[in-house]
Design an enzyme around this catalytic site. Structure first.
Site, PDB file in Angstrom:
ATOM      1  CB  CYS A 256      -1.069  -0.010   1.045  1.00 27.66           C
ATOM      2  SG  CYS A 256      -1.588  -1.483   1.705  1.00 27.66           S
ATOM      3  NE  ARG A 285       1.450  -9.505   4.845  1.00 26.73           N
ATOM      4  CZ  ARG A 285      -0.092  -9.321   4.243  1.00 26.73           C
ATOM      5  NH1 ARG A 285      -0.894 -10.105   4.903  1.00 26.73           N
ATOM      6  NH2 ARG A 285      -0.264  -8.395   3.495  1.00 26.73           N
ATOM      7  CD  GLN A 303      -0.623  -8.700  -0.317  1.00 28.43           C
ATOM      8  OE1 GLN A 303      -0.188  -7.651  -0.378  1.00 28.43           O
ATOM      9  NE2 GLN A 303      -1.712  -8.851   0.618  1.00 28.43           N
ATOM     10  CG  ASP A 305      -2.051  -5.049  -2.992  1.00 27.07           C
ATOM     11  OD1 ASP A 305      -3.281  -5.089  -2.638  1.00 27.07           O
ATOM     12  OD2 ASP A 305      -1.005  -4.902  -2.398  1.00 27.07           O
ATOM     13  CG  HIS A 307      -3.754   0.161  -2.978  1.00 23.15           C
ATOM     14  ND1 HIS A 307      -2.575  -0.572  -3.268  1.00 23.15           N
ATOM     15  CD2 HIS A 307      -4.130  -0.314  -1.783  1.00 23.15           C
ATOM     16  CE1 HIS A 307      -1.942  -1.399  -2.322  1.00 23.15           C
ATOM     17  NE2 HIS A 307      -3.199  -1.220  -1.194  1.00 23.15           N
ATOM     18  CE  LYS A 387     -12.493  -8.268   6.704  1.00 18.07           C
ATOM     19  NZ  LYS A 387     -11.546  -9.633   6.820  1.00 18.07           N
ATOM     20  CG  HIS A 433      -6.426  -1.814   1.004  1.00 17.82           C
ATOM     21  ND1 HIS A 433      -4.915  -1.429   1.036  1.00 17.82           N
ATOM     22  CD2 HIS A 433      -7.017  -0.886   1.945  1.00 17.82           C
ATOM     23  CE1 HIS A 433      -4.769  -0.396   2.144  1.00 17.82           C
ATOM     24  NE2 HIS A 433      -6.042  -0.023   2.425  1.00 17.82           N
TER      25      HIS A 433
END
Ligand code: ZN
Length: 558
Positions: A256, A285, A303, A305, A307, A387, A433
């Protein structure tokens, strides 16, 4: 089970033994190292206890009395548990000469247990912390009727057959080893082909859907993660920082802040919104070694991912698009059954109540517009916003969390993200996200199990194997391979000096979707005979028709 273990190994101390989604387990501290071989013995003892049909008797005891009771019998774990219970009394269940701390309820008597099976033994830290003692855990399952147990055991057999760790090895897709480190994945060539097919699909579809693709580094200064709040709220899952020229850097747990930084690299007008940034971003992680599990729980993963930066009144429209996109992607991978959850405001949150209401309403509207069935998870939202989670059901009906769409009020505030409005003033915006597959590693694991390693043609590492009957067919086969490769079809050839039956079996073990056998007849007729991996014969066709036939199936991702 606990009673049986106590009978067989009297020095055993008992920790926690709950019912779980698919059975039960109990953690023991036992001088004898319990192995899989001990399970039949324990089962025999359990059968005796069941046969005795002793009633389960509940006793509500004042806490002090219960503490004395367990202290006297040396049950140190129970003592620790009771000390944490805030109620005045605790309940104990007794059956024959065995008693245990339990909230209940229980069956009337041991004889009511009709069908059970102990499944496996594992190690488990007391309270899940690697700082505590490693205990022994036995998993089991119980059903009200024998045929239900039988059905479940068959299901477990099928699960075992599809285990992605086992298939990953058999099909030479990926590996993980101690030299590299726990939770770190090596993608072998055959697995990498599948990943590339997934990535190409991802890239094409994201470009079509109006996303801009980014690449960002794998680490950033620790100060950045302080600004974003990760150091405060996400520390548990982050690795220790490393030092470079006197400054601390942190390997990234999320993408992010990098996307935000690119957004902020110049002034953004309202005309540019919504702005969609996407990246196949690799993050790291800290997952405890005890929870690592094949590809499903790893320490380094990529990911899918993205945004979305938008104005508040664009949320609904954007979420609607993301939902459609997600369902399309999942369907392409053969998932048409899923469960959708809408998570609302938790007790601790940032942002105004009005903003939460508006955003949650927007998510809900989008779901309703798509006529999607969903469940509300009250209070299960992240502290920064509501979410939507989508869990797919695989071919065995198992649920997997993959996609998530999260509204964020926090980062725009913390990192001061604004756009220039029609009034020439700066305004706060909303960040969404979203990840459709979640992580490529995990999604790959799910795909392997979903397809049982028999991938559809467009994903298969090798799409067709050409098998020669003898030496004199090799030249002709090479011509076939050449033209298939030139057409972008992943073809390989088995020209080894082996019997044809052996070659067919070899291709079948690798679950290659198609194979064709080349002998004298095929050479003379200038045609090929195609068969599927399940043995079904597709028939004879010219080489040109074969190419068209395969390309059609590949491009339609059937
Ligand atoms: Zn994010």
């Amino acid at each position: 089970m606990a009673h049986a273990v106590k009978e067989l190994f009297p020095d055993t101390k008992f920790a926690i033994g709950p019912a779980i989604a698919d059975g039960f387990y109990y953690d023991f501290d036992c001088g004898h190292a319990i192995t899989q071989e001990d399970l039949p013995r324990i089962e025999e003892k359990m059968k005796e206890i069941i046969k005795a049909n002793k009633p389960f008797i509940r006793k509500d005891m004042p806490k002090e009395e219960a503490l004395n009771f367990f202290q006297e019998s040396g049950e140190i774990y129970k003592v620790e548990l009771i000390n944490e219970i805030t109620e005045e009394t605790v309940s104990i269940y007794e059956e024959g000469n065995f008693a245990d701390l339990c909230r209940g309820p229980h069956l009337e008597s041991t004889g009511k247990v009709k069908a059970f099976k102990l499944l496996n033994v594992a190690g488990a830290y007391w309270r899940g912390s690697e700082k505590n003692k490693m205990l022994q855990r036995i998993y089991g399952v119980s059903f009200p009727a024998k045929d239900e147990l039988k059905k479940h055991l068959e299901f477990l057999e099928e699960v075992k057959k599809r285990d992605h760790r086992r298939l990953g090895k058999e099909l030479d897709l990926f590996s993980m080893n101690d030299d590299i480190g726990a939770g770190l994945v090596l993608w072998h060539p055959r697995g990498a082909v599948i990943r590339r097919a997934i990535e190409n699909f991802w890239l094409d579809e994201h470009c079509k859907a109006g996303y801009q693709i980014l690449y960002t580094p794998h680490m950033a200064k620790l100060d950045l993660w302080k600004k974003t709040g990760h150091v405060d709220f996400y520390k548990e899952n982050m690795y220790s920082p490393i030092e470079i020229e006197g400054l601390e850097y942190e390997i990234k747990p999320m993408n992010c802040p990098f996307h935000v930084s690119i957004f902020k690299s110049h002034l953004r007008s309202y005309r540019e919104l919504p702005l969609r940034f996407a990246e196949l971003g690799t993050v790291y992680r800290y997952e405890r070694s005890g929870v690592l599990h094949g590809l499903l729980r790893v320490r380094g993963f990529t990911q899918d991912d993205a945004h979305i930066f938008c104005m508040e009144d664009q949320i609904e429209e954007e979420v609607l698009k993301v939902l459609e996109f997600t369902l399309f992607v999942l369907k392409t991978f053969g998932f048409s059954d899923y469960d959708i959850y809408l998570s609302t405001r938790p007790d601790k949150y940032v942002g105004t109540d009005a903003a939460w209401e508006k955003a949650t309403g927007a998510l809900e509207h989008a779901l309703k517009k798509k006529e999607l069935r969903y469940e509300v998870d009250p209070g299960e939202g992240v502290f920064y916003g509501p979410k939507i989670d989508i869990k797919v059901r695989d071919s065995l009906g198992r649920q997997w969390q993959c996609s998530t769409i999260q509204v964020d009020f926090n980062i725009p505030e913390r990192l001061d993200i604004t756009y220039r409005g029609t009034d020439s003033k700066d305004h706060r915006l909303i960040m969404i996200h979203r990840a459709l597959m979640g992580s490529l590693e995990r999604f790959f694991g799910v795909l392997i199990e979903h397809y049982a390693g028999a991938f559809p043609l467009w994903l298969s590492p090798v799409q067709i194997s050409v098998l020669t009957i003898s030496e004199r067919h090799v030249e002709y086969c090479k011509r076939i391979i050449g033209s298939l490769l030139a057409a972008g079809i992943r073809a390989d050839m088995d020209e080894e000096n082996e019997k044809i039956g052996y070659k067919i079996r070899k291709a079948a073990v690798l679950k290659t979707p198609y194979m064709c056998i080349i002998g004298d007849k095929e050479m003379e007729s200038n045609a090929v005979n195609i068969r599927k991996r399940n043995g079904e014969n597709v028939g004879e066709m010219s080489l040109d028709n074969l190419t068209t036939f395969l390309k059609d199936e590949i491009s339609n991702r059937r």
